[in-house]
Design a protein around this motif. Structure first.
Motif, short mmCIF file in Angstrom:
data_model
loop_
_atom_site.label_atom_id
_atom_site.label_comp_id
_atom_site.label_asym_id
_atom_site.label_seq_id
_atom_site.Cartn_x
_atom_site.Cartn_y
_atom_site.Cartn_z
N THR A 55 0.89 11.63 -2.57
CA THR A 55 1.00 12.33 -1.74
C THR A 55 1.91 13.51 -1.98
OG1 THR A 55 -0.08 10.78 -0.10
CG2 THR A 55 0.99 12.90 0.82
N GLU A 56 3.29 13.11 -2.30
CA GLU A 56 4.19 13.87 -2.63
C GLU A 56 3.90 14.68 -3.86
OE1 GLU A 56 7.81 11.58 -3.33
OE2 GLU A 56 8.66 13.15 -4.32
N LEU A 72 -2.20 -0.94 -9.13
CA LEU A 72 -2.34 -1.01 -7.74
C LEU A 72 -1.68 0.24 -7.14
CD1 LEU A 72 -3.37 -3.45 -6.73
CD2 LEU A 72 -0.89 -4.30 -6.48
N MET A 73 -0.81 0.90 -7.66
CA MET A 73 -0.17 2.18 -7.32
C MET A 73 -1.61 3.09 -7.70
SD MET A 73 3.76 2.58 -8.02
CE MET A 73 4.01 3.95 -7.05
N ALA A 74 -2.07 2.93 -8.73
CA ALA A 74 -3.07 3.99 -8.92
C ALA A 74 -4.16 3.85 -8.21
CB ALA A 74 -3.78 3.84 -10.40
N PHE A 75 -4.50 2.81 -7.40
CA PHE A 75 -5.59 2.55 -6.42
C PHE A 75 -4.90 3.46 -5.08
CE2 PHE A 75 -6.92 -1.71 -8.33
CZ PHE A 75 -7.83 -0.79 -9.12
N GLY A 76 -3.89 3.16 -4.87
CA GLY A 76 -3.40 3.98 -3.54
C GLY A 76 -3.36 5.62 -4.03
N ALA A 77 -3.00 5.77 -5.47
CA ALA A 77 -2.88 7.37 -5.38
C ALA A 77 -4.47 7.88 -5.59
CB ALA A 77 -2.37 7.40 -7.09
N ALA A 78 -5.27 7.22 -5.77
CA ALA A 78 -6.67 7.66 -5.80
C ALA A 78 -7.05 8.02 -4.38
CB ALA A 78 -7.63 6.64 -6.37
N THR A 79 -6.85 6.89 -3.49
CA THR A 79 -7.36 7.25 -2.04
C THR A 79 -6.39 8.42 -1.58
OG1 THR A 79 -7.61 4.74 -1.98
CG2 THR A 79 -7.32 6.11 0.06
N ALA A 80 -5.26 8.52 -2.16
CA ALA A 80 -4.47 9.76 -1.42
C ALA A 80 -5.04 10.86 -2.04
CB ALA A 80 -3.04 9.43 -1.91
N MET A 81 -5.38 10.81 -3.28
CA MET A 81 -6.20 12.40 -3.81
C MET A 81 -7.47 12.52 -2.91
SD MET A 81 -6.15 12.13 -7.77
CE MET A 81 -4.90 11.67 -9.05
N ARG A 82 -8.26 11.41 -2.92
CA ARG A 82 -9.49 11.68 -1.97
C ARG A 82 -9.09 12.22 -0.64
NH1 ARG A 82 -10.68 6.79 -3.88
NH2 ARG A 82 -11.64 6.89 -5.88
N ALA A 129 -6.88 14.12 0.31
CA ALA A 129 -6.60 15.26 0.40
C ALA A 129 -7.64 16.23 -0.37
CB ALA A 129 -5.20 15.65 -0.51
N GLY A 130 -8.72 15.54 -0.39
CA GLY A 130 -9.86 16.29 -1.05
C GLY A 130 -9.89 16.62 -2.53
N VAL A 131 -8.91 15.85 -3.02
CA VAL A 131 -8.99 15.92 -4.60
C VAL A 131 -9.95 14.97 -5.18
CG1 VAL A 131 -7.44 15.96 -6.51
CG2 VAL A 131 -6.87 17.20 -4.55
N ILE A 132 -10.64 15.00 -6.06
CA ILE A 132 -11.51 14.01 -6.99
C ILE A 132 -10.78 13.50 -7.89
CG2 ILE A 132 -13.70 13.47 -7.69
CD1 ILE A 132 -15.03 15.72 -6.17
N PRO A 133 -10.38 12.14 -8.07
CA PRO A 133 -9.83 11.68 -9.00
C PRO A 133 -10.99 11.48 -10.45
CG PRO A 133 -9.77 10.20 -7.21
CD PRO A 133 -10.69 11.17 -6.79
N GLY A 134 -10.24 11.97 -11.53
CA GLY A 134 -10.66 11.93 -12.71
C GLY A 134 -11.62 13.41 -12.87
#
Lengths: 342, 342
Positions: free
Chosen positions: B241-242, B261-271, B273-278
């Motif tokens: 998010t930051e 594990l952090m990546a999973f949280g990061a992916a959810t944060a992206m989504r 925020a309307g950002v599609i991971p990958g």
DNA sequence: TTGAAAGCGATACCAG
DNA sequence: CTGGTATCGCTTTCAA
């Protein structure tokens, strides 16, 4: 001095100029009282000498080890590791150590591990895992647990009843039924189940609850709508692949996997067949493991208070209640993106 | 007979009509030999009486318990539970039990647990977890482990060197460097790191390896490209998010999370925020935990042989090698959908 | 309150 | 090869 031996109570006693008996009483406060100044002095020299009581020696005379023993199928499985976390928390509160063993779902190993546990004289034995079809060994295992309890130990099963032992039970049947209702409410009409082996009661109960839930809404499963496979992530893949092979005839719109792990495998199977989970076919799991909300689409599932199950099991074991108690742990449906309104 | 006590060796001996000494030799084959017929007879009566040796009694006289003790931060974390699975496999092969404790990353708990371990006189103590910034307790912990080893025990750290003890080391630095190379090859140019706290060596090493890997390709991190947060799934959410808040100035195209594990949280944060991971931003993790390939998009990561680490730690502990050994476990980049060619 | 001594269950040395 | 016994470290009567 290499390979020095451990500091013993006798050494502490000598150094403090008291008898072994007094030292013992001073360090592990017994019924008897010790004058405050002596207690201080002994504690101090113990500290200085780096004394640590020999737990085994204490166990020999006390008759039981300050230990709770846990048997799980597979510690790498998040289902079991979550329960274990709860057990460890409970044990910690009670000032007990935890010894753990894995059976890898083989009843022969399970039997061997329980014997080893017994040899340790733990305060409690907690067995986690679905009830299986009884075989020769199952009976012997129950036997072992019985005699363990007769000799003063506590047994708690995190499993399904009925059971002669203390029991922490997950409401698999009810949870699956509620899930079925919720999925019908979301517009599901033609269901499939990616099921773990029915040799495990967990799967039998989850399937039954789900089927009955559908029936209460006037729906039923078509022939071949249940694909059975190992109760693992890969099993989910296999079962889903099988269901997809019958996709047309089943007119599949929603699939229930009997665990989140299976659901993950199922989702991957869908994708590799060009089917988009949540869009082409809705998907739901069971357990609500930590990562269920992080996958895409987030997985609809049934929340099971796993950590609490472990924690409560320890409490139950230490409750000193003569009659075997049974504890039901409620479940709740968590609706997420994998089962959109359709 | 309620609360009957355990069957003892003396009872078996009496029932079999032999001395306690002979019974002992018959059941736990010692150096001395026992005539075959007597051995049979004793074994039989032991079986009939349901005799189980009292492990604590054996431990008192033998001096060490047939136990390997494992300290992990959190057993519900797949990183630690995978390692634990390896430890249990190794222990099983060696005929040892496993006692486990969790420190929840608090060094005070860690100290207490290690004392308790020592009181148990285990054959080995395995400590799993990143090296932390030294504090008063860290020193005392090392002290405890030292004296444990001096008294004949074996200590293995699954951590980072240098260490006075046996060590199983994950190549965090190298793995992260290889990952950086691979991500640059995939077209990444502007990187961000969702990092766990740098109070943990693991994170320091992974960040350094990644940064150096970029440097070797002529790239560097912009100011503010490293967001630090707790080394957990939720921390990943926070850190991401930051980073997203600085998305413009950073021109972020690829994010490295210092654990899956952090990546999973990061992916959810992206989504959220309307950002599609990958798609909008590439994402990579570290560890290759079981579910990394099941998320969507499948997570690019660095494979760490966690189970092997646990297994090898036990082997190392039991190797009876006087000099502390150090073992490097190789890592390898696993490219998946979360980091497409761009 | 403190100390001497009898166990707890099992192993291993020393004779026989 | 088998048996008697000292011993391991600690707790707990039983006296003092």
């Amino acid at each position: 001095m290499p390979h020095s031996t451990h500091v013993t109570l006798a050494q502490v006693a000598a150094a403090a100029g008291v008898s072994i008996a007094t030292a013992s009483r001073a360090i592990n406060g017994s019924t008897r009282k010790v004058s405050e100044d002596i207690r201080q002095r002994v504690a101090q020299t113990a500290e200085e000498l780096g004394y640590l009581p020999n737990l085994s020696a204490q166990t020999v005379v006390k008759g039981a080890a300050p230990v709770v023993a846990v048997l799980v199928s597979d510690i790498a499985d998040p289902y079991f590791s979550s329960i274990s976390a709860g057990v460890m928390a409970g044990a910690r509160e009670a000032g007990l150590m935890v010894t753990m063993a894995t059976s890898e779902r083989r009843s022969e190993d399970e039997l061997e591990m329980i014997r080893t546990f017994r040899a340790q004289r733990p305060r409690a034995i907690i067995v986690v895992g679905s009830r299986q079809e009884p075989d020769e060994r199952t009976a012997e295992i129950e036997n072992q647990l019985q005699t363990y309890r007769d000799s003063g130990g506590h047994v708690v099963l995190i499993s399904q009843g009925p059971s002669p032992f203390d029991l922490v039970e997950i409401q698999n049947y009810d949870g699956a039924k509620q899930l079925a209702h919720a999925l019908v409410d979301r517009g599901g009409r033609s269901f499939g189940i990616a099921a773990g082996r029915r040799s495990l009661r967990t799967n039998v109960d989850r399937i039954a609850g789900f089927t009955d839930g559908l029936a209460e809404r006037g729906l039923s499963l078509a022939d071949g709508a249940i694909a059975e496979a190992p109760f693992t992530r890969d099993g989910g893949f296999t079962a889903m692949t099988e269901l997809l092979g019958r996709r047309e005839e089943l007119q599949l719109d929603t699939v229930f996997a009997t665990s989140d792990l299976m659901a993950f495998g199922a989702a991957t199977a869908m994708r590799s067949a060009g089917v988009i989970p949540g869009q082409d076919i809705s998907l739901a799991g069971f357990d609500n493991i930590a990562l269920a909300e992080d996958v895409t689409p987030a997985l609809t599932t049934v929340d099971v208070p796993l950590e609490e199950a472990g924690y409560r099991a320890v409490k139950l074991a230490l409750a000193e209640d003569p009659a075997p108690e049974s504890l039901q742990l409620g479940t709740s449906v968590i609706l997420r993106g994998s089962t959109p309104q359709r």
